[in-house]
Design a protein around this motif. Structure first.
Motif, PDB file in Angstrom:
ATOM      1  N   SER A  79     -10.427   5.121  -7.750  1.00 38.16           N
ATOM      2  CA  SER A  79      -9.256   4.352  -7.344  1.00 38.16           C
ATOM      3  C   SER A  79      -8.918   3.339  -8.425  1.00 38.16           C
ATOM      4  O   SER A  79      -9.786   2.603  -8.887  1.00 38.16           O
ATOM      5  N   ASP A 128       0.807  -1.221   0.000  1.00 41.77           N
ATOM      6  CA  ASP A 128       0.000   0.000   0.000  1.00 41.77           C
ATOM      7  C   ASP A 128       0.839   1.269   0.000  1.00 41.77           C
ATOM      8  O   ASP A 128       0.392   2.301  -0.502  1.00 41.77           O
ATOM      9  N   HIS A 138      -5.984   0.295   2.426  1.00 44.35           N
ATOM     10  CA  HIS A 138      -6.673   0.886   1.292  1.00 44.35           C
ATOM     11  C   HIS A 138      -8.160   1.003   1.581  1.00 44.35           C
ATOM     12  O   HIS A 138      -8.779   2.049   1.365  1.00 44.35           O
ATOM     13  N   SER A 194      -4.722   5.164  -5.295  1.00 46.03           N
ATOM     14  CA  SER A 194      -6.152   5.138  -4.985  1.00 46.03           C
ATOM     15  C   SER A 194      -6.828   6.432  -5.379  1.00 46.03           C
ATOM     16  O   SER A 194      -8.049   6.523  -5.346  1.00 46.03           O
ATOM     17  N   THR A 199      -1.844   1.184  -5.452  1.00 43.44           N
ATOM     18  CA  THR A 199      -2.771   0.089  -5.725  1.00 43.44           C
ATOM     19  C   THR A 199      -2.208  -0.944  -6.685  1.00 43.44           C
ATOM     20  O   THR A 199      -2.642  -2.098  -6.671  1.00 43.44           O
TER      21      THR A 199
END
Lengths: 457, 217
Positions: A297, A207, B31, A257, A240
């Motif tokens: 995203s 991430d 996320h 994102s 991502t």
């Protein structure tokens, strides 16, 4: 190729299916509707020749299918794939320090280009990447001096003569063995791996960070991108997806994102926090809603085979970017625009968080991505046509031609159309793959793998 | 007004999703948590901006409105005005962010003993009296989840999960604009609690308190 004009494709077709028609070839996986969680397919990848097709599942297993050699040159049956090897790649782990269970689900598989008789692939779960060697054994030695045939040791005093062991043929055995384990380099969840064109290095992305590895060295990796803010409370975006350029070993991209893609050149500096190019399309203010951030995203980014374009997938669309133009994509294809008015329900049932992947065909003329109700979409860039097809058991007679599907967005529903409210959002196609040199596609529904080929006249 | 109700509903759904994601296999997904917090922020901004535009016609502390339980999949598109108001409320949020960062530079002893005067620098709107934008029913749980399920094991949580947990809790506090008068919502106290026993059980306790604060028994 296409001009730099921004083209927006709609889902209306002048002629259904376009020039290409697709036929069912095979379906792999259990038939029953009760899906075991471990059987859910989480990644699909052809190798560089297309002869091997690998799938990973939530249970941490990798299944490799091989194209049937005898039929390779018979057009109608060239897409017959049979199980070649099955192995348990990752096991569930428990991180005692963090009091966290680490899922064994295979997030990505990437093949290495073949260098010798064996095949190599990288498979990764949330935390650990493994390099697997898949090799064939079709001979075994016989005639040992000190061992009996069943493996028992012979008493050396009973040996009166020496013989040379010989290799005799045996049934083909395919062995998978882990050659390298790349662990402990990611604090967050790994979402991508990508092998470099130099065949020596690869990247892994979580991430907040992207790490560079040497395929031979497991105890060291270099951090090349770090977007973690000093204060986590200031976090506004995460990484991502990431991928190396197919030809330029110094170039890679990572998507965020927030809907942006950054291209980085590793020659510029050791830490590529500063991008070389930033690809971003300004948001259309009339589309603003509570869920604008979620649907912008990017869930997948893929370079074209020729290295001139890249494709990104966000929740509702597929965009093709020219690497030389950062201001906006050159093509945008709406995958399921009819869902824009349903975003609230899709948020409540968590579907809005689904991460769809996308792929190019071998000559970069067609792109494909999945949708709901086991539909998948193809966009023919050159002929400006698109098609919606369905992967279902009902259409699985051998060589049955797939009929194009249509979603009715309002007003009167025509025969054979399906209305938006009838779509099954539990049947989603997140993972698709296209054979690198042929028109053979692999489409993963929840727990089945469908293989289709183009119709041969 | 429908926008208001919709914003409240989305806020409630988002908070229960955040709560449920605690017990997901594989840990908190950064996320997903980020996206949830962005939706909550949008919903909160739209809620507050529509409240401000309705302000002259409303009473001082409006009673809790019964939630519209008929679910409507259609979301009424917010008017263009909330966009500009969101920008101004975002700067207000950033100001309160920086105010809280000023707090962080305080010495450890002061963190628990901030005077009410300093605490009143936090942005207080009509929401400070009671979180009336949240529905008057218990948070919906995912099927099979117990309300007070404790995590699998309690060990120290090192930095990354700490950060994710802090981040999640911080966002909830900012969104609710809860004054710390009756409940100790002071972010410094919470951070201290998180870092010292350093357990995900601690985050669980705080989220339970948060949920019970939202839906008093």
């Amino acid at each position: 190729m296409n001009s730099a004009n921004h083209k927006i494709r709609t889902s209306n077709l002048s002629r259904p299916g376009g020039d290409m028609q697709w036929c069912f070839s095979q379906v792999k996986g259990a038939i029953d509707d009760d899906v075991a969680e471990a059987d859910i397919i989480s990644t699909v990848e052809f190798n560089h020749t297309g002869e091997l097709l690998a799938t990973g599942d939530k249970g941490g297993r990798v299944v490799i299918f091989q194209q049937e050699i005898d039929n390779k040159n018979v057009p109608q049956f060239r897409s017959e794939y049979n199980v070649y090897s099955t192995f348990q790649s990752h096991e569930p782990e428990f991180d005692y320090l963090k009091s966290l269970e680490i899922e064994e689900k295979i997030n990505k598989i990437r093949w290495l280009p073949q260098k010798n008789a064996a095949q190599f692939l990288l498979s990764t779960n949330d935390k650990t990447i493994k390099l697997w060697k898949i090799s064939e054994r079709d001979k075994r030695p016989e005639g040992y001096n000190l061992k009996e045939e069943d493996g028992r040791y012979r008493d050396p005093n009973t040996i009166t003569a020496l013989r040379v062991p010989v290799l005799i043929p045996m049934d083909l055995m395919v062995e998978a063995s882990p050659r390298r384990v790349f662990a402990n380099a990611h604090t967050y969840h790994i979402n991508s791996i990508s092998v470099n064109s130099d065949n020596e290095t690869y990247l892994s992305a979580d991430d907040l960070r992207v790490n560079l590895w040497n395929l031979e060295i497991t105890d060291r990796s270099f951090n090349i991108v770090d977007i973690k803010p000093a204060n986590m409370e200031e976090l506004t975006e995460v990484i991502t997806a990431a991928e190396f350029h197919p030809h330029q070993c110094n170039t890679f991209v990572y998507s965020s994102s927030k809907g942006t893609i950054r291209l980085c050149d590793m020659r510029v500096s050791a830490l590529c926090d500063k991008h070389s190019k930033l690809f971003e399309e300004p948001e259309n203010p009339s589309n603003r809603s509570f869920f604008s951030e979620i649907i912008s995203s990017i869930s997948d980014v893929k370079f074209s085979h020729n290295g001139r374009y890249m494709m990104t997938r966000d929740y509702l669309s597929v965009k093709i970017w020219d690497l030389n133009m950062e201001s906006r994509p050159v093509e945008t294809y709406q995958v399921h625009e009819y869902l824009r008015s349903k975003l609230c329900s899709l948020y409540e049932n968590d579907c809005i968080f689904d991460k769809f992947e996308c792929c190019w065909n071998g000559n970069d003329s067609v792109v494909m991505t999945g949708s709901y109700n086991n539909f998948f979409r193809m966009f023919d860039r050159g002929h400006r046509r698109d098609a919606t097809l369905e992967a279902s058991r009902e259409n699985s007679k051998p060589l049955q031609v797939l009929k194009p599907r249509k979603v009715c967005t309002g007003g009167k529903r025509k025969k054979d159309e399906i209305s938006v409210d009838s779509l099954d959002f539990n049947k989603k196609i997140l993972h698709t793959a296209w054979h690198p040199q042929d028109n053979i596609i692999a489409v993963a529904t929840t727990n089945n793998l469908y293989i289709f080929q183009d119709k041969v006249n | 007004m429908e926008v208001n109700i919709e914003a409240r509903r989305i806020l409630a759904v988002s908070i229960s999703k955040l709560y449920a994601s605690r017990s997901q296999r594989g840990g908190l997904r950064l996320h997903r948590s980020l996206l949830l917090s962005l939706v909550m922020k949008s919903a909160r901004d739209i809620y507050h901006s529509s409240r401000e535009s309705d302000a002259p016609s409303e009473a001082q502390s409006p009673p809790e409105e019964p939630m519209d339980t008929s679910s409507s999949p259609e979301l009424p598109e917010p008017q263009p005005e909330p966009l500009s108001e969101r920008n101004s409320s975002e700067t207000a949020v950033e100001e309160s962010d920086s105010e809280e960062e000023d707090y962080e530079s305080d010495t450890a002893e002061d963190k628990e003993n901030l005077s009410p005067a300093r605490q009143s620098r936090k942005r207080r709107g009509k929401a400070s009296a009671a979180p009336d934008f949240l529905p008057n029913k218990r948070a919906r749980l995912e099927p099979g989840e117990e309300r007070y399920a404790s995590p699998v094991a309690s060990c120290r949580t090192p930095l990354s999960d700490l950060d994710s947990g802090c981040f999640v809790v911080k966002i909830i506090f900012l969104l609710l604009n809860c004054g710390p008068s009756n409940v100790h919502w002071n972010i410094q106290v919470i951070k201290k609690q998180i870092s010292e026993p350093a357990t995900s059980a601690c985050i669980a306790r705080m989220l339970r308190r948060l949920v019970s604060f939202i839906h008093p028994p």
